[in-house]
Scaffold this motif. Structure first.
Motif: not given
Length: 183
Positions: A1-13, A18-25
């Motif tokens: 089985m292939k590994e499927l998990i992506e690991k977060t290196i950095a997050t930019e807010q 008021r209703m949502i937040d947007l981030q780029i990982d």
């Protein structure tokens, strides 16, 4: 089985709303390459399949700006800050939007609306033993809607006419149809 998990290196807010937040990982892919993921963060929501004594469902008709049209939906609303108990949110939303209260509540499911880019989860409840109140609770000041009670046949016709187009409502109608004889 292939590994499927992506690991977060950095997050930019990018945006806090008021209703949502947007981030780029920035993520590390299973093969070692990197990629970016645009993610919408949402506090979650509730939706209510409200069933009347005569086996009709309650819907709200409202304009939805993101799709620029009026559609029919089951009553629903965002979980407000500090609301821990989702059932209380569902009870509040049902009364605010429709002026109904329900004696019997059951959690049907929780589903993610668009897991490819958002973490929004909607907890869908069934409400029965309905009683209409004199007047609804104070609705959000920017919310305008009409309340309808529809039979299964009428609701399915609205799907065919493209007036019911959201997943939570289609799910609720399917649940109702599959369990109709139990009501």
């Amino acid at each position: 089985m292939k590994e499927l998990i992506e690991k977060t290196i950095a997050t930019e807010q990018v945006f806090n709303g008021r209703m949502i937040d947007l981030q780029i990982d920035t993520v590390s892919l299973p093969n070692g390459a990197t990629a970016t993921r645009e993610i919408i963060r949402h506090p979650g929501a509730v939706a209510i399949l409200a069933i009347t004594a005569d086996k009709k469902m309650i819907f709200v008709e409202q304009y939805r700006k993101p799709i620029d049209r009026v559609i029919f939906e089951i009553p629903a609303g965002k979980i407000d800050a500090g609301e821990i108990e989702h059932l209380l949110t569902a009870q509040r939303e049902l009364e605010e939007e429709t002026a109904y209260r329900a004696a019997n509540w059951q959690l049907l499911t929780a589903l993610y609306t668009a897991p490819g880019f958002a973490d929004e989860i909607i907890h869908i409840y069934e409400a029965r033993g309905l009683a209409r109140q004199e007047a609804p609770l104070a609705m959000d000041v920017d919310e305008f809607l009409n309340v309808h009670t529809l039979t299964l046949t009428e609701a399915k016709a609205l799907i065919g006419e493209g007036k019911i187009v959201d997943a939570k409502t289609v799910y609720a109608i399917q649940h109702f149809e599959l369990n109709y004889n139990n009501y």
